[in-house]
Motif scaffolding. Structure first.
Motif, PDB file in Angstrom:
ATOM      1  N   ASP A 137      17.611  -4.393   6.218  1.00 47.79           N
ATOM      2  CA  ASP A 137      16.291  -3.801   6.048  1.00 47.79           C
ATOM      3  C   ASP A 137      16.171  -3.164   4.675  1.00 47.79           C
ATOM      4  N   PHE A 138      15.023  -3.379   4.053  1.00 46.02           N
ATOM      5  CA  PHE A 138      14.679  -2.727   2.789  1.00 46.02           C
ATOM      6  C   PHE A 138      13.435  -1.893   3.060  1.00 46.02           C
ATOM      7  N   LEU A 139      13.602  -0.583   3.106  1.00 45.08           N
ATOM      8  CA  LEU A 139      12.500   0.326   3.410  1.00 45.08           C
ATOM      9  C   LEU A 139      11.840   0.732   2.099  1.00 45.08           C
ATOM     10  N   ILE A 140      10.639   0.230   1.891  1.00 44.75           N
ATOM     11  CA  ILE A 140       9.933   0.414   0.625  1.00 44.75           C
ATOM     12  C   ILE A 140       8.833   1.449   0.840  1.00 44.75           C
ATOM     13  N   SER A 141       8.841   2.497   0.024  1.00 44.32           N
ATOM     14  CA  SER A 141       7.866   3.578   0.190  1.00 44.32           C
ATOM     15  C   SER A 141       7.197   3.899  -1.134  1.00 44.32           C
ATOM     16  N   ARG A 142       5.880   4.060  -1.085  1.00 43.18           N
ATOM     17  CA  ARG A 142       5.174   4.536  -2.262  1.00 43.18           C
ATOM     18  C   ARG A 142       5.381   6.047  -2.378  1.00 43.18           C
TER      19      ARG A 142
ATOM     20  N   HIS B 183       6.202   9.531 -11.584  1.00 46.70           N
ATOM     21  CA  HIS B 183       6.513   9.035 -12.930  1.00 46.70           C
ATOM     22  C   HIS B 183       5.442   8.035 -13.370  1.00 46.70           C
ATOM     23  N   ALA B 184       4.995   7.196 -12.434  1.00 46.52           N
ATOM     24  CA  ALA B 184       3.909   6.248 -12.665  1.00 46.52           C
ATOM     25  C   ALA B 184       3.018   6.240 -11.422  1.00 46.52           C
ATOM     26  N   PRO B 185       1.781   5.770 -11.538  1.00 47.83           N
ATOM     27  CA  PRO B 185       0.903   5.745 -10.366  1.00 47.83           C
ATOM     28  C   PRO B 185       1.425   4.863  -9.240  1.00 47.83           C
ATOM     29  N   GLU B 186       2.205   3.827  -9.591  1.00 48.32           N
ATOM     30  CA  GLU B 186       2.634   2.830  -8.609  1.00 48.32           C
ATOM     31  C   GLU B 186       4.099   2.959  -8.221  1.00 48.32           C
ATOM     32  N   ASP B 187       4.691   4.138  -8.370  1.00 49.03           N
ATOM     33  CA  ASP B 187       6.112   4.312  -8.068  1.00 49.03           C
ATOM     34  C   ASP B 187       6.461   3.922  -6.639  1.00 49.03           C
ATOM     35  N   LEU B 188       7.557   3.158  -6.521  1.00 52.19           N
ATOM     36  CA  LEU B 188       8.146   2.840  -5.223  1.00 52.19           C
ATOM     37  C   LEU B 188       9.613   3.256  -5.228  1.00 52.19           C
ATOM     38  N   ILE B 189      10.114   3.653  -4.055  1.00 53.22           N
ATOM     39  CA  ILE B 189      11.557   3.773  -3.865  1.00 53.22           C
ATOM     40  C   ILE B 189      11.959   2.759  -2.805  1.00 53.22           C
ATOM     41  N   VAL B 190      13.197   2.307  -2.886  1.00 53.92           N
ATOM     42  CA  VAL B 190      13.692   1.290  -1.961  1.00 53.92           C
ATOM     43  C   VAL B 190      14.991   1.798  -1.348  1.00 53.92           C
ATOM     44  N   TYR B 191      14.989   1.958  -0.030  1.00 58.25           N
ATOM     45  CA  TYR B 191      16.184   2.432   0.666  1.00 58.25           C
ATOM     46  C   TYR B 191      16.731   1.317   1.542  1.00 58.25           C
TER      47      TYR B 191
ATOM     48  N   LEU C  87      19.919   4.054  -2.166  1.00 58.94           N
ATOM     49  CA  LEU C  87      18.504   4.199  -2.492  1.00 58.94           C
ATOM     50  C   LEU C  87      18.289   3.884  -3.967  1.00 58.94           C
ATOM     51  N   PHE C  88      17.350   2.979  -4.235  1.00 58.27           N
ATOM     52  CA  PHE C  88      16.938   2.655  -5.595  1.00 58.27           C
ATOM     53  C   PHE C  88      15.745   3.543  -5.935  1.00 58.27           C
ATOM     54  N   ALA C  89      15.934   4.420  -6.924  1.00 58.54           N
ATOM     55  CA  ALA C  89      14.943   5.456  -7.209  1.00 58.54           C
ATOM     56  C   ALA C  89      14.001   5.118  -8.351  1.00 58.54           C
TER      57      ALA C  89
ATOM     58  N   ASP D 247       0.843  -1.193   0.000  1.00 55.37           N
ATOM     59  CA  ASP D 247       0.000   0.000   0.000  1.00 55.37           C
ATOM     60  C   ASP D 247       0.879   1.243   0.000  1.00 55.37           C
ATOM     61  N   GLN D 248       1.311   1.696   1.182  1.00 51.97           N
ATOM     62  CA  GLN D 248       2.112   2.921   1.272  1.00 51.97           C
ATOM     63  C   GLN D 248       3.564   2.647   1.642  1.00 51.97           C
ATOM     64  N   THR D 249       3.775   1.871   2.689  1.00 55.62           N
ATOM     65  CA  THR D 249       5.146   1.574   3.120  1.00 55.62           C
ATOM     66  C   THR D 249       5.239   0.124   3.576  1.00 55.62           C
ATOM     67  N   MET D 250       6.462  -0.379   3.552  1.00 56.28           N
ATOM     68  CA  MET D 250       6.718  -1.734   4.030  1.00 56.28           C
ATOM     69  C   MET D 250       8.199  -1.857   4.362  1.00 56.28           C
ATOM     70  N   LYS D 251       8.500  -2.528   5.452  1.00 51.70           N
ATOM     71  CA  LYS D 251       9.876  -2.851   5.772  1.00 51.70           C
ATOM     72  C   LYS D 251      10.076  -4.341   5.560  1.00 51.70           C
ATOM     73  N   LEU D 252      10.915  -4.671   4.595  1.00 53.84           N
ATOM     74  CA  LEU D 252      11.250  -6.056   4.302  1.00 53.84           C
ATOM     75  C   LEU D 252      12.637  -6.321   4.877  1.00 53.84           C
ATOM     76  N   THR D 253      12.735  -7.297   5.764  1.00 56.40           N
ATOM     77  CA  THR D 253      14.021  -7.619   6.378  1.00 56.40           C
ATOM     78  C   THR D 253      14.453  -9.010   5.948  1.00 56.40           C
ATOM     79  N   ILE D 254      15.617  -9.086   5.324  1.00 55.04           N
ATOM     80  CA  ILE D 254      16.163 -10.356   4.852  1.00 55.04           C
ATOM     81  C   ILE D 254      17.640 -10.409   5.225  1.00 55.04           C
ATOM     82  N   GLY D 255      18.024 -11.466   5.928  1.00 58.34           N
ATOM     83  CA  GLY D 255      19.423 -11.643   6.299  1.00 58.34           C
ATOM     84  C   GLY D 255      19.978 -10.499   7.120  1.00 58.34           C
ATOM     85  N   GLY D 256      19.121  -9.891   7.952  1.00 57.15           N
ATOM     86  CA  GLY D 256      19.556  -8.786   8.803  1.00 57.15           C
ATOM     87  C   GLY D 256      19.577  -7.438   8.110  1.00 57.15           C
TER      88      GLY D 256
END
Length: 317
Positions: A180-185, A190-198, A205-207, A169-178
């Protein structure tokens, strides 16, 4: 006599198919997906600053990956299944860890046509919920039909649109192998479904396509005002490294993001009066000074379209 005819047919077949085989081998070998390391555990591959084509296998966007002790997280899946397989092969050269997740920054073709290959190897796919609307749209269907022609044989009848396993939806924290991947809408931008990943541990940061470097951005049906706000959000994250959707990575994000920001601001500045006053678009476009951008890759392909879309979007605001 019969043997001679068979041999002649066999030789003719070789001669007929040899150029095609040679061309395919040449095209395959010409595409280099050598990962570039930008942080201790973070890598990316950089697409070409050109239009997608059969020649470049639609390798026009970037994809990245982060290696953790419990698996690899990939960001974006590239523009054809062939490219995705190449990327999977390159990741295997870097680590023996399994690819466990793919995060989609947005559902544009050059970022998602490789998703099916990651799905085949068991990776879980994450994307923003508005991506469902695109996947079910006539636009997505027609784009894939056209791509099977434009990017053949790399995109073909076996290529399909792959939905996410988890819709964010808006934000999510995905934790793998210690890690954190902070995913934000940040869309609609640029698109309706843009996410950035920090990734805080990497300061990377993946923009996605919120940031373009070395070429004119693709505006399409973007929300330019929302896009500018998204760039401000990236600034507030204060990353050391930004990996854009197109172009070289940035180790000076504030300065390098300025190109995309200034381009969008200029489009809005030269189109606003005409859009608000309902003046003809063509007049406004011809009066604008494009000298700062003319000559950049994809200027002649994208700039007029970008300006017109901003002109229309301002009228809708």
């Amino acid at each position: 006599m019969l043997l001679l005819q068979v041999c002649s047919f066999f030789i003719a077949g070789i001669l007929f198919f040899a150029p095609a085989i040679a061309q395919e081998n040449l095209l395959t070998s010409a595409i280099n997906l050598k990962p570039i390391q930008v942080a201790p555990h973070t890598y990316f591959v950089q697409g070409f600053a050109e239009l997608g084509s059969s020649k470049n296998q639609n390798f026009i966007s970037n994809a990245g990956f982060v290696v953790t002790p419990k698996g690899v997280v990939v960001i974006d899946a590239l523009g054809s299944p062939t490219l995705a397989l190449k990327l999977i092969g390159e990741i295997k050269k870097v680590t023996h860890q399994k690819i466990v997740a793919v995060i989609v920054t947005h559902y544009h073709a050059d970022h998602v046509y490789g998703l099916q290959e990651f799905k085949k190897i068991g990776a879980k796919i994450y994307a923003q919920g508005e991506g469902r609307s695109y996947l079910s749209s006539e636009t997505a269907k027609q784009r894939l039909i056209a791509s099977r022609v434009d990017f053949a044989p790399w995109v073909n009848a076996s290529t399909r649109l792959t939905p996410a396993d988890t819709w964010i939806d808006q934000t999510m924290k995905l934790t793998i192998g210690g890690a954190d991947f902070l995913i934000s809408r940040v869309g609609p931008a640029h698109a309706p479904e843009d996410l950035i990943v920090y990734v805080p541990s990497e300061k990377v940061l993946f923009a996605g396509d919120l940031v373009f470097r070395g070429r004119i951005p693709f505006v399409g049906n973007a929300d330019s005002r929302g896009w500018l706000a998204a760039l401000d959000q990236i600034d507030r994250s204060d990353p050391s490294i930004v990996i854009p959707g197109h172009g070289a990575y940035s180790s000076n994000p504030a300065a390098d993001i300025a190109f995309t920001r200034n381009y969008l601001k200029y489009l809005r500045a030269v189109m606003t009066n005409a859009a608000v006053n309902l003046d003809p678009f063509e007049e406004a476009y011809l009066q604008a000074d494009w000298s700062e951008y003319d000559g950049m890759p994809l200027f002649r392909f994208a700039n007029r379209m970008n300006a017109y879309n901003v002109y229309l979007s301002i009228q809708a605001e």
